[in-house]
Scaffold this motif. Structure first.
Motif, PDB file in Angstrom:
ATOM      1  N   VAL A  26      38.437  51.100  42.971  1.00 11.45           N
ATOM      2  CA  VAL A  26      38.062  50.329  41.786  1.00 11.45           C
ATOM      3  C   VAL A  26      38.320  51.178  40.544  1.00 11.45           C
ATOM      4  CG1 VAL A  26      36.164  49.197  40.574  1.00 11.45           C
ATOM      5  CG2 VAL A  26      36.362  48.987  43.062  1.00 11.45           C
ATOM      6  N   HIS A  27      38.977  50.581  39.566  1.00 19.46           N
ATOM      7  CA  HIS A  27      39.301  51.263  38.321  1.00 19.46           C
ATOM      8  C   HIS A  27      38.382  50.767  37.218  1.00 19.46           C
ATOM      9  CE1 HIS A  27      43.398  52.967  39.482  1.00 19.46           C
ATOM     10  NE2 HIS A  27      42.972  52.323  40.555  1.00 19.46           N
ATOM     11  N   VAL A  28      37.906  51.694  36.400  1.00 17.09           N
ATOM     12  CA  VAL A  28      37.066  51.370  35.249  1.00 17.09           C
ATOM     13  C   VAL A  28      37.978  51.255  34.033  1.00 17.09           C
ATOM     14  CG1 VAL A  28      35.165  52.117  33.783  1.00 17.09           C
ATOM     15  CG2 VAL A  28      35.115  52.615  36.239  1.00 17.09           C
ATOM     16  N   ILE A  29      37.941  50.086  33.386  1.00 15.71           N
ATOM     17  CA  ILE A  29      38.807  49.831  32.233  1.00 15.71           C
ATOM     18  C   ILE A  29      37.933  49.535  31.026  1.00 15.71           C
ATOM     19  CG2 ILE A  29      40.690  48.417  31.333  1.00 15.71           C
ATOM     20  CD1 ILE A  29      41.396  47.753  34.263  1.00 15.71           C
ATOM     21  N   ASP A  30      38.105  50.329  29.982  1.00  7.51           N
ATOM     22  CA  ASP A  30      37.329  50.132  28.766  1.00  7.51           C
ATOM     23  C   ASP A  30      38.229  50.275  27.552  1.00  7.51           C
ATOM     24  OD1 ASP A  30      37.742  52.863  28.425  1.00  7.51           O
ATOM     25  OD2 ASP A  30      35.726  53.418  29.067  1.00  7.51           O
ATOM     26  N   ARG A  31      37.640  50.336  26.382  1.00  9.76           N
ATOM     27  CA  ARG A  31      38.415  50.374  25.141  1.00  9.76           C
ATOM     28  C   ARG A  31      39.294  51.614  25.051  1.00  9.76           C
ATOM     29  NH1 ARG A  31      33.605  50.237  21.047  1.00  9.76           N
ATOM     30  NH2 ARG A  31      35.288  49.487  19.716  1.00  9.76           N
TER      31      ARG A  31
ATOM     32  N   GLY B 290      47.510  47.054  30.947  1.00  8.12           N
ATOM     33  CA  GLY B 290      47.866  45.754  30.393  1.00  8.12           C
ATOM     34  C   GLY B 290      48.168  44.721  31.455  1.00  8.12           C
ATOM     35  N   ASP B 291      48.989  45.067  32.453  1.00  7.74           N
ATOM     36  CA  ASP B 291      49.352  44.119  33.512  1.00  7.74           C
ATOM     37  C   ASP B 291      48.140  43.742  34.358  1.00  7.74           C
ATOM     38  OD1 ASP B 291      51.962  44.185  32.644  1.00  7.74           O
ATOM     39  OD2 ASP B 291      52.635  45.598  34.190  1.00  7.74           O
ATOM     40  N   GLU B 292      47.325  44.729  34.687  1.00 13.41           N
ATOM     41  CA  GLU B 292      46.158  44.464  35.533  1.00 13.41           C
ATOM     42  C   GLU B 292      45.133  43.586  34.816  1.00 13.41           C
ATOM     43  OE1 GLU B 292      47.964  48.355  36.896  1.00 13.41           O
ATOM     44  OE2 GLU B 292      47.512  47.392  34.975  1.00 13.41           O
ATOM     45  N   LEU B 293      44.921  43.821  33.526  1.00 14.01           N
ATOM     46  CA  LEU B 293      43.998  42.978  32.772  1.00 14.01           C
ATOM     47  C   LEU B 293      44.517  41.550  32.680  1.00 14.01           C
ATOM     48  CD1 LEU B 293      42.850  45.360  29.889  1.00 14.01           C
ATOM     49  CD2 LEU B 293      41.394  44.341  31.659  1.00 14.01           C
TER      50      LEU B 293
ATOM     51  N   HIS C  39      47.571  48.621  45.328  1.00 16.53           N
ATOM     52  CA  HIS C  39      48.964  48.848  44.925  1.00 16.53           C
ATOM     53  C   HIS C  39      49.345  48.002  43.707  1.00 16.53           C
ATOM     54  CE1 HIS C  39      48.871  50.158  49.192  1.00 16.53           C
ATOM     55  NE2 HIS C  39      49.682  51.101  48.751  1.00 16.53           N
ATOM     56  N   GLY C  40      48.472  47.991  42.712  1.00 16.44           N
ATOM     57  CA  GLY C  40      48.753  47.281  41.480  1.00 16.44           C
ATOM     58  C   GLY C  40      48.324  45.830  41.464  1.00 16.44           C
ATOM     59  N   ARG C  41      47.945  45.303  42.609  1.00 16.44           N
ATOM     60  CA  ARG C  41      47.472  43.922  42.688  1.00 16.44           C
ATOM     61  C   ARG C  41      45.963  43.894  42.523  1.00 16.44           C
ATOM     62  NH1 ARG C  41      46.391  40.323  48.011  1.00 16.44           N
ATOM     63  NH2 ARG C  41      45.932  38.344  46.964  1.00 16.44           N
ATOM     64  N   VAL C  42      45.468  43.041  41.640  1.00 18.33           N
ATOM     65  CA  VAL C  42      44.034  42.882  41.454  1.00 18.33           C
ATOM     66  C   VAL C  42      43.491  41.999  42.573  1.00 18.33           C
ATOM     67  CG1 VAL C  42      42.204  42.083  39.932  1.00 18.33           C
ATOM     68  CG2 VAL C  42      44.263  43.104  38.952  1.00 18.33           C
ATOM     69  N   ILE C  43      42.549  42.522  43.356  1.00 20.50           N
ATOM     70  CA  ILE C  43      41.996  41.740  44.465  1.00 20.50           C
ATOM     71  C   ILE C  43      40.513  41.403  44.250  1.00 20.50           C
ATOM     72  CG2 ILE C  43      43.661  42.597  46.150  1.00 20.50           C
ATOM     73  CD1 ILE C  43      41.520  44.527  47.174  1.00 20.50           C
ATOM     74  N   GLY C  44      39.900  42.002  43.248  1.00 18.58           N
ATOM     75  CA  GLY C  44      38.507  41.709  42.940  1.00 18.58           C
ATOM     76  C   GLY C  44      38.126  42.418  41.658  1.00 18.58           C
ATOM     77  N   GLY C  45      37.013  41.980  41.082  1.00 16.87           N
ATOM     78  CA  GLY C  45      36.581  42.643  39.862  1.00 16.87           C
ATOM     79  C   GLY C  45      35.332  42.037  39.274  1.00 16.87           C
ATOM     80  N   THR C  46      34.879  42.634  38.188  1.00 19.53           N
ATOM     81  CA  THR C  46      33.726  42.127  37.464  1.00 19.53           C
ATOM     82  C   THR C  46      33.717  42.719  36.069  1.00 19.53           C
ATOM     83  OG1 THR C  46      31.375  41.619  37.717  1.00 19.53           O
ATOM     84  CG2 THR C  46      32.021  43.898  38.107  1.00 19.53           C
TER      85      THR C  46
END
Length: 212
Positions: free
Chosen positions: A2-7, A14-17, A61-68
């Motif tokens: 899981v990657h943490v993405i913030d400001r 960009g692609d994952e968001l 591998h670059g594909r988003v499979i879940g998140g919150t």
């Protein structure tokens, strides 16, 4: 992981968001029929997708499979600004050490009893909150989530009475952030810790320490 993405690091994702916004639309609008969220561009973005929002995305591998998504409770957030009546007993809970949790999702092919994706995202949320020294999470949720969280040993406190929202029985709650809850969430599916990808998404350390 899981990657943490913030400001501070969103320019790296960009692609994952973009995947994540479109997945939210597919899941919440096309699948769950939350028609008030439908947009012609197929992206589910609301007023809480601000610079303050933190996204936890499970990537394969670059594909988003879940998140919150997590939003500071000292800023505008869903329970306070849209559903305050769901906290009509305990009141809206705000604080620098309280964060609101919204928009959890798992792609269809990663659901089911054999999948670890949902619990990986849940464990990542607790791991992140522990590292950031948050003591609690508030969330507007459908009541069927309650037994699932209690099964994980989470401390969940209703903030008000359940209410019907567009045919869904919803309740406002506050969840305690504890190392025990994090450990039990990992153990429930035999997930190895840590689950957050640290190198690309560094997290400022706090006084808490997590032991694998």
């Amino acid at each position: 992981m899981v990657h943490v993405i913030d400001r501070d690091n969103k320019h790296l994702y960009g692609d994952e968001l973009e995947q994540h916004y479109r997945l939210r639309h597919r899941i919440y609008v096309d699948e769950r029929r939350w028609e008030q969220l439908r947009r012609p561009d197929g992206r589910e973005v609301d007023q809480f997708d601000t610079e303050e929002a933190v996204y936890l995305l499970d990537l394969d591998h670059g594909r988003v499979i879940g998140g919150t998504r997590l939003v500071p409770t000292l800023k505008p957030h869903l329970m306070a600004d849209v559903f305050p009546f769901l906290a009509n007993v305990e009141g809206i809970q705000r604080g620098a050490d309280i964060v609101e949790w919204t928009r959890i999702f798992v792609v269809p092919d990663r659901r089911g009893p054999g999948s670890k994706t949902l619990h990986t995202v849940l464990a990542a949320m607790l791991e992140y909150c522990l590292r950031q020294d948050y003591r609690a999470i508030t969330v507007v949720m459908e009541t069927w989530w309650l037994p699932r969280f209690l099964e994980l040993g989470w401390e969940v406190r209703p903030l008000g009475l359940p209410a019907d929202i567009d045919g869904m029985n919803c309740v406002g709650t506050m969840i305690s952030v504890t190392e025990e809850a994090w450990r039990r969430t990992l153990a429930f599916k035999g997930i190895q810790s840590p689950v957050i990808e640290v190198p690309k998404a560094p997290i400022v350390p706090t006084r808490r320490r997590l032991y694998a």
